[in-house]
Scaffold this motif. Structure first.
Motif, PDB file in Angstrom:
ATOM      1  N   LEU A  54      -1.120   7.502  -7.915  1.00 47.12           N
ATOM      2  CA  LEU A  54      -1.795   6.061  -8.434  1.00 47.12           C
ATOM      3  C   LEU A  54      -2.082   6.494 -10.114  1.00 47.12           C
ATOM      4  N   PRO A  55      -2.998   7.505 -10.378  1.00 46.12           N
ATOM      5  CA  PRO A  55      -3.223   7.727 -11.652  1.00 46.12           C
ATOM      6  C   PRO A  55      -2.003   8.145 -12.370  1.00 46.12           C
ATOM      7  N   ALA A  56      -1.181   8.801 -11.826  1.00 44.62           N
ATOM      8  CA  ALA A  56      -0.188   9.143 -12.837  1.00 44.62           C
ATOM      9  C   ALA A  56       1.024   8.022 -12.916  1.00 44.62           C
ATOM     10  N   PHE A  57       0.904   7.312 -11.992  1.00 40.34           N
ATOM     11  CA  PHE A  57       1.905   5.914 -12.008  1.00 40.34           C
ATOM     12  C   PHE A  57       1.198   4.828 -13.060  1.00 40.34           C
ATOM     13  N   LYS A  58       0.080   4.719 -13.058  1.00 39.88           N
ATOM     14  CA  LYS A  58      -0.851   3.887 -14.197  1.00 39.88           C
ATOM     15  C   LYS A  58      -0.323   4.362 -15.552  1.00 39.88           C
ATOM     16  N   LYS A  59      -0.455   5.714 -15.632  1.00 35.23           N
ATOM     17  CA  LYS A  59      -0.160   6.250 -16.841  1.00 35.23           C
ATOM     18  C   LYS A  59       1.160   6.056 -17.274  1.00 35.23           C
ATOM     19  N   GLN A  60       2.173   6.117 -16.399  1.00 37.10           N
ATOM     20  CA  GLN A  60       3.630   5.745 -16.648  1.00 37.10           C
ATOM     21  C   GLN A  60       3.781   4.217 -17.190  1.00 37.10           C
ATOM     22  N   SER A  80       5.068   3.337   3.319  1.00 33.30           N
ATOM     23  CA  SER A  80       4.230   3.598   4.337  1.00 33.30           C
ATOM     24  C   SER A  80       2.966   2.432   4.145  1.00 33.30           C
ATOM     25  N   SER A  81       2.241   1.988   5.460  1.00 32.97           N
ATOM     26  CA  SER A  81       1.462   1.236   5.494  1.00 32.97           C
ATOM     27  C   SER A  81       0.253   1.544   4.497  1.00 32.97           C
ATOM     28  N   PHE A  82       0.016   2.828   4.415  1.00 30.62           N
ATOM     29  CA  PHE A  82      -1.186   3.357   3.568  1.00 30.62           C
ATOM     30  C   PHE A  82      -0.742   2.806   2.095  1.00 30.62           C
ATOM     31  N   ARG A  83       0.229   3.280   1.718  1.00 30.33           N
ATOM     32  CA  ARG A  83       0.608   3.147   0.395  1.00 30.33           C
ATOM     33  C   ARG A  83       0.814   1.673  -0.100  1.00 30.33           C
ATOM     34  N   ARG A  84       1.171   0.777   1.134  1.00 29.97           N
ATOM     35  CA  ARG A  84       1.405  -0.662   0.684  1.00 29.97           C
ATOM     36  C   ARG A  84       0.287  -0.961   0.395  1.00 29.97           C
ATOM     37  N   PHE A  94       4.911  -5.530  -6.574  1.00 26.88           N
ATOM     38  CA  PHE A  94       6.147  -4.759  -5.954  1.00 26.88           C
ATOM     39  C   PHE A  94       6.929  -5.895  -4.779  1.00 26.88           C
ATOM     40  N   ILE A  95       8.249  -5.316  -4.636  1.00 25.34           N
ATOM     41  CA  ILE A  95       9.039  -6.299  -3.931  1.00 25.34           C
ATOM     42  C   ILE A  95       9.525  -5.318  -2.744  1.00 25.34           C
ATOM     43  N   LEU A  96       9.390  -5.702  -1.667  1.00 22.39           N
ATOM     44  CA  LEU A  96       9.627  -4.620  -0.551  1.00 22.39           C
ATOM     45  C   LEU A  96      10.930  -5.278   0.241  1.00 22.39           C
ATOM     46  N   LYS A  97      12.231  -4.996  -0.018  1.00 23.53           N
ATOM     47  CA  LYS A  97      13.452  -5.637   0.611  1.00 23.53           C
ATOM     48  C   LYS A  97      13.188  -6.962   0.620  1.00 23.53           C
ATOM     49  N   ASP A  98      12.814  -7.510  -0.319  1.00 21.68           N
ATOM     50  CA  ASP A  98      12.860  -9.078  -0.140  1.00 21.68           C
ATOM     51  C   ASP A  98      12.046  -9.571   1.014  1.00 21.68           C
ATOM     52  N   LYS A  99      11.249  -8.732   1.785  1.00 22.92           N
ATOM     53  CA  LYS A  99      10.584  -8.817   2.833  1.00 22.92           C
ATOM     54  C   LYS A  99       9.111  -9.220   2.613  1.00 22.92           C
ATOM     55  N   ILE A 100       8.824  -8.364   1.659  1.00 24.12           N
ATOM     56  CA  ILE A 100       7.312  -8.584   1.165  1.00 24.12           C
ATOM     57  C   ILE A 100       7.296  -8.823  -0.213  1.00 24.12           C
ATOM     58  N   VAL A 101       6.790  -9.765  -0.913  1.00 22.06           N
ATOM     59  CA  VAL A 101       6.863  -9.956  -2.288  1.00 22.06           C
ATOM     60  C   VAL A 101       5.367 -10.168  -2.909  1.00 22.06           C
TER      61      VAL A 101
END
Length: 315
Positions: A54-60, A80-84, A94-101
């Motif tokens: 997460l810290p690396a992604f925020k920097k990106q 994964s449910s944890f990462r979600r 995020f968009i997850l395969k058009d199922k979760i927006v």
């Protein structure tokens, strides 16, 4: 019917023409595309492998937004449910395969589009410095001519700055003979919070340098400095700030690969010690301004607590 259809959202993807400006480590992690969601321009990031921390992604994200400051979302096939839950808690779209927006920025656009105030823009750097000066004055009347000694503005710059402050409608302009002064009926904490939409970051850019490259012109900054005044734990990576005019010979690295060998360096638009009392540490207000772009609830809480501590004598 997928989640996008249910929400009435249509997404079109096309090639992003600024991809070559990205550092290699981001291109190795993501496919970056331009995305148009109901006429709103965004950027879509599709992971090529596992998501970074997460810290690396925020920097990106912050690096990408320096190139094009538009909403950014993750395009995911699986998670994964944890990462979600982690993404939701940190308000990362995020968009997850058009199922979760999960596109919180679209809710803002859709809800407030008809009420959007076209006049709300970032104030100029000179105006922000005048505003910072105002916050440090223990007075009810702010004579703008008194700011000249501290800020070194020309009369023209000073005039433009106080007039821009007046257009926010948080200040009232008055005259005392030939002298102009501003007043406000807000407490300093309320004034700062209402000015937030107008404020800009005090630094141009950031990157990384080796610890052995730290010079006397580099001042502790960011969460590293903020942790000294609050209950925020010190970050693994130390941060320093330097004024732009002293950074000509500095070559910033775009990738952080070692907490032990590197530090983060912010290149500031003005002297980080401009409002400092001891000429050793960044003043509290400028430090807070440098943190406002972070979407971190714990930081927001500590910023609010520090603001109340700073202004306890003045309202």
């Amino acid at each position: 019917m997928n989640a996008l259809d249910i929400l009435g959202l249509k997404v079109n993807y096309k090639k992003w023409n600024k991809e070559k400006q990205l550092p290699l480590f981001i291109l190795n992690d993501f496919v970056v595309q331009k995305a148009i969601i109901n006429d709103i321009e965004c950027l879509s990031l599709t992971p090529k492998g596992d998501l970074p921390t997460l810290p690396a992604f925020k920097k990106q994200i912050s690096i990408i937004k320096e190139i094009e400051n538009v909403p950014i979302f993750l395009q995911l096939d699986a998670i994964s449910s944890f990462r979600r839950q982690n993404l939701l808690e940190n308000k990362i779209p995020f968009i997850l395969k058009d199922k979760i927006v999960y596109l919180p920025f679209m809710a803002t656009y859709l809800t407030n589009a008809q009420y959007e105030d076209k006049n709300v823009e970032k104030i100029s750097l000179a105006t922000q410095l005048l505003f910072t000066w105002v916050l440090y004055q223990n007075a009810n009347k702010y004579y703008v001519s008194d700011a000249v000694k501290s800020l070194g503005f020309s009369n023209m710059t000073l005039t433009r700055s106080y007039r821009q402050l007046s257009t926010t409608q948080l200040f009232e302009e008055h005259k005392d003979g030939r002298k102009i002064f501003l007043t406000t009926n807000l407490s300093k904490v309320d004034l700062f919070n209402k000015m937030r939409p107008y404020l800009q970051s005090p630094f141009y850019t950031q990157g990384y340098i080796l610890k052995k490259e730290i010079t006397k012109d580099m001042i502790p900054a960011g969460e590293f400095a903020f942790s000294q005044y609050t209950y925020i734990n010190p970050p693994n990576l130390k941060t320093y700030a330097i004024e732009k005019k002293h950074s000509k010979n500095i070559k910033l690295q775009r990738e952080c690969y070692s907490y032990d060998e590197q530090v983060e360096l912010q290149i500031w638009k003005y002297n980080p010690l401009l409002f400092s009392q001891n000429r050793k540490n960044i003043d509290d207000i400028s430090l807070i301004l440098s943190l406002l772009g972070n979407e971190d609830e714990r930081l927001d809480i500590e910023i609010e607590n520090l603001l109340k501590k700073i202004f306890k004598e003045t309202f």
